[in-house]
Write an enzyme that holds these catalytic residues in place. Structure first.
Site, PDB file in Angstrom:
ATOM      1  N   ASP A   1       4.961   1.014   0.026  1.00  0.00           N
ATOM      2  CA  ASP A   1       6.573   0.898  -0.488  1.00  0.00           C
ATOM      3  C   ASP A   1       7.344   2.468  -0.620  1.00  0.00           C
ATOM      4  O   ASP A   1       8.607   2.161  -0.160  1.00  0.00           O
ATOM      5  CB  ASP A   1       6.707  -0.423  -0.542  1.00  0.00           C
ATOM      6  CG  ASP A   1       6.287  -2.176   0.095  1.00  0.00           C
ATOM      7  OD1 ASP A   1       6.008  -1.667   0.725  1.00  0.00           O
ATOM      8  OD2 ASP A   1       6.253  -2.850   0.168  1.00  0.00           O
TER       9      ASP A   1
ATOM     10  N   TYR B   1      10.182  -9.024   2.092  1.00  0.00           N
ATOM     11  CA  TYR B   1       9.265  -8.974   0.077  1.00  0.00           C
ATOM     12  C   TYR B   1      10.543  -8.659  -0.418  1.00  0.00           C
ATOM     13  O   TYR B   1      11.947  -7.172  -0.326  1.00  0.00           O
ATOM     14  CB  TYR B   1       8.998  -8.519   0.440  1.00  0.00           C
ATOM     15  CG  TYR B   1       6.732  -8.966  -0.696  1.00  0.00           C
ATOM     16  CD1 TYR B   1       6.219  -9.304   0.592  1.00  0.00           C
ATOM     17  CD2 TYR B   1       7.161  -9.404  -2.087  1.00  0.00           C
ATOM     18  CE1 TYR B   1       5.207 -10.367  -0.258  1.00  0.00           C
ATOM     19  CE2 TYR B   1       6.258 -10.270  -2.371  1.00  0.00           C
ATOM     20  CZ  TYR B   1       5.122 -10.797  -1.244  1.00  0.00           C
ATOM     21  OH  TYR B   1       4.057 -11.374  -1.929  1.00  0.00           O
TER      22      TYR B   1
END
Ligand SMILES: *[C@@H]1O[C@H](CO)[C@@H](O)[C@H](O)[C@H]1NC(C)=O
Ligand SMILES: *[C@@H]1O[C@H](CO)[C@@H](O)[C@H](O)[C@H]1NC(C)=O
Ligand SMILES: *[C@@H]1O[C@H](CO)[C@@H](O)[C@H](O)[C@H]1NC(C)=O
Ligand SMILES: *[C@@H]1O[C@H](CO)[C@@H](O)[C@H](O)[C@H]1NC(C)=O
Ligand SMILES: *[C@@H]1O[C@H](CO)[C@@H](O)[C@H](O)[C@H]1NC(C)=O
Ligand SMILES: *[C@@H]1O[C@H](CO)[C@@H](O)[C@H](O)[C@H]1NC(C)=O
Ligand SMILES: *[C@@H]1O[C@H](CO)[C@@H](O)[C@H](O)[C@H]1NC(C)=O
Ligand SMILES: *[C@@H]1O[C@H](CO)[C@@H](O)[C@H](O)[C@H]1NC(C)=O
Length: 658
Positions: A324, A405
């Site tokens: 990420d 997310y």
């Protein structure tokens, strides 16, 4: 404005702090300012575009951050009473030029490129927002995609797409491609809950064109009903008085800010924002009342990488093994924090800046917030004389939204000398559409939980690696694993048969400091062997891990090799300014030849040396129905805690200012 005037103004007017920030002189570790980012763009363009044509995307920026001076330089510069000429400000740039990876160091003081290296190793830099935005539009001018949408009876106007990095599974030759997957709105805001399963569009980012298309299987799109999580949806009021967030929050900021240096209670630290890693805490020192001085604790702390592998083997899912920070930019994905909702009333907000594709700076307003937190907890108490100290702490918060997310990151400074890090995981699950509407129909491996009709929440992990460059009372430190070991009582010494005792072991080299946390009882300490308390204990800080969730898989698969850092929960390496990101510089399609596991193979000496602790916080997620349509925040964290660092409880005699 002369700096003496700035200082007197500063003390006269605590609430003018914010307006002063812009006029303060730059700290060596400050993030690059918008005007510095602009300067980087100009200097790189002048240097590069004189050799190649910069038209048609031959030059794109992917990361621009501070190339901070070496630790020695920073520490000695800060220790000077009257700072002399400051070391040059430099930027580190990851750019794609003529379809290759360039690492450029720009000197902003002398306005020139001081190095420009092509990295022809494997992998690609983080995606910039502009190319992601361009890639997700490509299906909307691609005839086969129209046919697929029509075949499913969907309205193209209600379709939105997102792009995803593709991992690496052994291919000898790679191109900089991503996969674009699409979702259906039509009556919901919760796009991630309505995947249009079965379609995969492969986009070459350098060419910015579709290079692969697969429409494999038609699966019903999960229904819109029940997916909307906004306020105003049917609510049942509770009889007891509901939570009133305005009433809960009160008070003023109650800490001092001098540029980006924060002083609160017994703490002093520097805060910065980086487009790759988000919040960076530097030079955290704690004031020791006894010694009447600030003592060093953490030179630099930040999330160096996040690895998020999904456990679903279907064609549209197997590749989902994201980094990420290195793929998408943890700071680049920061959300603008909403006052009174993301942060309390007494919060002070800081903006974050990043470079866009062509190098132009852009702002993320309110990227960080800093606030004093009083949650009603007790710092310590004892009844006889009714001495009770409330636990008031200071929090630095950022929220990063990587696609579906949301990660909430809190760095919390406690008066006891502890630094507590909390990660709140919330937002939307990545779900796969399925034909199943009831668990009883499922007779095959579906790689997840049926969390709503036609909706599977896929099994996955989050591994967050923290770079913790502890400098406990100076930079030469040692790493000690103190095992709590059971012993049997020597003959007749006591009616007891067993007891436990502490067996410390100092790591000599990096290989001694690769630690699996879990079943064994132990303390993990960074001590300064050159400093002892009055009664002779080595001064130290310990790493107090939270819940331990380690990698479960064997290391014979590509994603685990690429990650490397989740082989162990804790690693200790020798300080090296270039070793910043545990997953390597280029994580997109990396092959695992530049990461923490590789660096640690050098097996450098780490006893009484300048060391860096790398700690991986893990979280296995088996989705449940409560995670639908939006996940209640799940909290995971750890603490670094003084251990024989002070002569006694450091909060005695400490008075909160303000
Ligand atoms: C730059 O872009 C042009 C047009 O797309 C291309 O012809 C050229 O080869 C590229 N490279 C350089 C070094 O100019
Ligand atoms: C750009 O790429 C082309 C084709 O690979 C190569 O011939 C040329 O030398 C490159 N130019 C620069 C400035 O790197
Ligand atoms: C889209 O939403 C409308 C209004 O709720 C509904 O009538 C229609 O059937 C939906 N279309 C699809 C393809 O789901
Ligand atoms: C990559 O190349 C090696 C050696 O040339 C070969 O053995 C291997 O099969 C190739 N792998 C793939 C996925 O093509
Ligand atoms: C809430 O209050 C109403 C009226 O006072 C009462 O009838 C009801 O049972 C209460 N509900 C609950 C869950 O306590
Ligand atoms: C919350 O409290 C504030 C301050 O007491 C008040 O002004 C506001 O009306 C309250 N909001 C609700 C929804 O009760
Ligand atoms: C660089 O400068 C050229 C003109 O020299 C301009 O056409 C180009 O858009 C600039 N590129 C960037 C990335 O700023
Ligand atoms: C520092 O790290 C970089 C990147 O891993 C490496 O190339 C370099 O050799 C290291 N330097 C030392 C002194 O270990």
């Amino acid at each position: 404005m002369p700096s003496s005037l700035k200082f007197s103004l500063f003390f006269q007017c605590i609430f003018c702090i914010i307006s002063l920030i812009s006029t303060k002189s730059i700290h060596l570790l400050d993030s690059l300012t918008p005007s510095e980012l602009k300067q980087v763009k100009t200097i790189v363009n002048q240097s590069i575009c004189s050799t190649i044509s910069c038209h048609n995307d031959n030059l794109s920026f992917h990361y621009v951050g501070l190339n901070e001076p070496n630790k020695e330089t920073v520490v000695s510069w800060l220790s000077k009473q009257k700072p002399t000429k400051s070391p040059p400000r430099q930027a580190f740039v990851l750019a794609r030029i003529n379809q290759s990876n360039h690492e450029i160091i720009v000197d902003l003081t002398d306005s020139k490129v001081i190095s420009n290296k092509v990295n022809d190793g494997h992998g690609y830099p983080l995606l910039n927002l502009e190319e992601k935005d361009a890639a997700v539009l490509l299906p909307f001018s691609y005839a086969p995609f129209f046919a697929s949408i029509k075949k499913r009876g969907l309205n193209l106007k209600e379709v939105v797409c997102q792009c995803f990095t593709i991992g690496w599974f052994g291919a000898n030759k790679t191109r900089r491609v991503v996969k674009v997957m699409c979702y259906y709105l039509n009556g919901t805001v919760s796009l991630y809950m309505r995947p249009i399963e079965g379609i995969t569009v492969t986009v070459d980012l350098d060419e910015m064109k579709i290079v692969g298309y697969l429409d494999r299987v038609v699966v019903p799109v999960p229904k819109a009903e029940g997916t909307d999580y906004r306020e105003g949806k049917p609510e049942k009021p509770l009889n007891s008085s509901s939570v009133n967030s305005t009433r809960m929050m009160h008070g003023s900021p109650n800490f001092d800010m001098d540029g980006n240096v924060i002083r609160w209670a017994n703490w002093k630290f520097h805060v910065a924002f980086d487009m790759r890693v988000g919040p960076v805490i530097s030079l955290a020192s704690i004031y020791d009342l006894e010694k009447d001085e600030y003592r060093r604790v953490l030179y630099r702390g930040y999330i160096s990488e996040l690895f998020v592998p999904y456990m679903d083997l279907t064609e549209e899912w197997y590749f989902k093994t994201y980094f990420d920070a290195g793929d998408f930019g943890f700071g680049l994905s920061a959300s603008s924090l909403v006052p009174l909702k993301d942060c309390p009333k007494n919060a002070v907000f800081l903006d974050g800046y990043y470079s866009t594709k062509d190098g132009t700076p852009a702002k993320i307003a309110n990227a960080l917030c800093i606030f004093e937190k009083n949650a009603g907890d007790v710092l310590w108490r004892h009844t006889e004389f009714s001495e009770i100290r409330p636990d008031v702490s200071l929090v630095v918060r950022m929220v990063s939204t990587i696609g579906n997310y949301d990660y909430m990151v809190d760095w919390e400074f406690k008066q006891t000398g502890s630094i507590k890090v909390n990660i709140g995981l919330t937002g939307l699950l990545a779900v796969r559409a399925t034909k199943y509407t009831h668990k009883s129909q499922i007779k095959e491996e579906v790689y997840g939980t049926l969390i709503a009709e036609n909706t599977l929440g896929a099994h996955h992990d989050h591994f967050l690696n923290f770079h913790l460059d502890l400098d406990v009372d100076g930079h030469d430190n040692s790493f000690v694993e103190s095992k709590l070991q059971a012993k049997s009582t020597p003959d007749k010494r006591s009616p007891r048969k067993n007891y436990w005792t502490v067996v410390p072991k100092t790591a000599k080299t990096e290989s001694d400091a690769r630690i699996h946390l879990g079943s064994k009882a132990a303390q993990y300490l960074v001590v300064n062997p050159n400093k002892k308390t009055k009664i002779g204990n080595e001064v130290g800080y310990q790493l107090l891990p939270g819940i331990v969730a380690s990698n479960i898989l064997p290391y014979n698969d590509y994603p685990e090799k690429r990650c490397g850092f989740n082989k162990y929960n804790v690693w200790v390496t020798r300080y090296n300014k270039s070793e910043k990101w545990a997953g390597g510089v280029y994580t997109d399609q990396s092959r695992g030849n530049d990461n923490l596991a590789i660096w640690s193979l050098r097996n450098r000496e780490i006893e009484n040396k300048d060391v860096v602790v790398w700690y991986t916080l893990g979280f296995h997620h088996v989705p449940s129905q409560e995670d639908f349509p939006i996940m209640p925040t799940a909290n995971v964290g750890f603490e670094i805690k003084p251990t024989n660092f002070f002569e006694h409880n450091p909060t005695l005699g400490l008075k909160l200012h303000g």
